[in-house]
Design an enzyme around this catalytic site. Structure first.
Site, PDB file in Angstrom:
ATOM      1  N   TYR A  66       0.837  -1.213   0.000  1.00 33.77           N
ATOM      2  CA  TYR A  66       0.000   0.000   0.000  1.00 33.77           C
ATOM      3  C   TYR A  66       0.867   1.258   0.000  1.00 33.77           C
ATOM      4  O   TYR A  66       0.546   2.248  -0.659  1.00 33.77           O
ATOM      5  CB  TYR A  66      -0.966  -0.008   1.194  1.00 33.77           C
ATOM      6  N   GLN A 100     -14.908   3.166  -7.215  1.00 31.85           N
ATOM      7  CA  GLN A 100     -14.335   1.991  -6.559  1.00 31.85           C
ATOM      8  C   GLN A 100     -12.870   2.271  -6.210  1.00 31.85           C
ATOM      9  O   GLN A 100     -12.237   1.478  -5.524  1.00 31.85           O
ATOM     10  CB  GLN A 100     -14.418   0.769  -7.477  1.00 31.85           C
ATOM     11  N   ASP A 103      -7.659   5.907  -4.755  1.00 34.89           N
ATOM     12  CA  ASP A 103      -6.488   6.764  -4.992  1.00 34.89           C
ATOM     13  C   ASP A 103      -6.710   8.246  -4.695  1.00 34.89           C
ATOM     14  O   ASP A 103      -5.751   9.021  -4.666  1.00 34.89           O
ATOM     15  CB  ASP A 103      -5.977   6.570  -6.452  1.00 34.89           C
ATOM     16  N   HIS A 118     -14.807   1.782  -1.846  1.00 31.11           N
ATOM     17  CA  HIS A 118     -13.794   0.865  -1.312  1.00 31.11           C
ATOM     18  C   HIS A 118     -12.787   1.568  -0.424  1.00 31.11           C
ATOM     19  O   HIS A 118     -11.701   1.042  -0.183  1.00 31.11           O
ATOM     20  CB  HIS A 118     -13.093   0.143  -2.473  1.00 31.11           C
TER      21      HIS A 118
END
Ligand code: APR
Length: 245
Positions: A66, A100, A103, A118
């Site tokens: 991540y 979704q 970022d 998400h």
């Protein structure tokens, strides 16, 4: 279908519009998608990087992945597709973005009324008590503990986890009550998000799909454009803006 042949006179600036997006809308910003041939899941096992079991097994592998993605996103910029949505949102008074993507590029592009189905890779929370926690860059690659003893993880939805109820209910409500939906850059494979274009169309919306590849929704889309979002969305904006003004 040629853009000029698309008729949008049925819509007005008061039409309710939804922009539903997936990883493909960020592809032209240089952000990897998941299921394209060079996407994340062609290199990594999603269960090892995006699940509770994977995080328990090797938390620093997950946190490192991540952190790498966050660094790539930090270097990226919103592209013409994200910027077009901001222009659309000035034209259509009642519009929302349902993404979704984690970022944050929609927000950086100035898009508003964003449902992040998400989660968001830039936020962290406790895996046990759910409390949001600020971390500095260095800390993001190592396992930190919440004061309750729980592990601190990115605030994103992993496989097998539920979406935030308020977010998904709001998104379904928007999809079921819109007049026009753009479904942009999603393989339309992950539920419940993938249900949204079907829900919109079932409730009378005109649904336009933008994706270089066909998806499970393409055959029933009102218009399905085999094109890149950054290339075609600015053109669609110009066409609709001309027809509405
Ligand atoms: N413009 C538009 N679409 C594009 C572009 C582009 N420039 N480049 C690629 N695409 C399309 C691909 O053809 C593909 O159909 O974007 C889609 C990306 O699909 P996925 O990688 O499956 O991403 P997404 O649909 O957002 O995945 C949904 O799956 O792994 C989970 O949580 C993750 O949110 C993600 C969810």
């Amino acid at each position: 279908m040629m853009l000029e042949n698309m008729r949008f006179e049925r819509f007005t600036q008061d039409s309710r519009v939804v922009f539903f997006t997936g990883a493909g809308i960020s592809a032209e910003s240089g952000i990897a998608t998941f299921r394209d041939p060079d996407g994340h899941w062609s290199k990594y096992d999603p269960m090892k990087l995006a699940s509770q079991a994977g995080f328990r097994e090797d938390p620093e592998l997950v946190l490192g992945w991540y952190a790498d993605r966050r660094e790539a996103i930090h270097k990226a910029k919103p592209n013409a597709a994200h910027i077009s949505i901001s222009k659309f949102q000035k034209l259509f008074r009642h519009s929302v973005v349902i993404t979704q993507n984690v970022d944050g590029l929609h927000e950086r592009a100035g898009n508003r009324s964003i449902y992040e189905l998400h989660g968001n890779i830039h936020r962290h929370k406790c895996n046990s008590c759910g409390k949001y926690i600020e971390l500095n860059d260095m800390n993001m690659r190592i396992l930190n503990r919440c004061e309750c003893g729980g592990s601190i993880r990115p605030d994103v939805v992993w496989f097998g986890e539920s979406l935030a109820l308020e977010t998904i209910n709001g998104a379904f409500n928007a999809a079921q009550n819109c007049d026009l939906m753009f479904t942009i850059g999603t393989s339309t494979q992950i539920y419940p998000a993938a249900q949204l274009p079907f829900e919109a169309q079932k409730n009378g919306a005109f649904v336009i799909e933008i994706n270089p590849e066909a998806t499970s929704f393409s055959a029933q889309a009102d218009i399905s454009l085999r094109d890149k979002a950054g290339s075609i969305l600015p053109k669609i904006y110009e066409e609709i803006n001309a027809q509405l003004n």
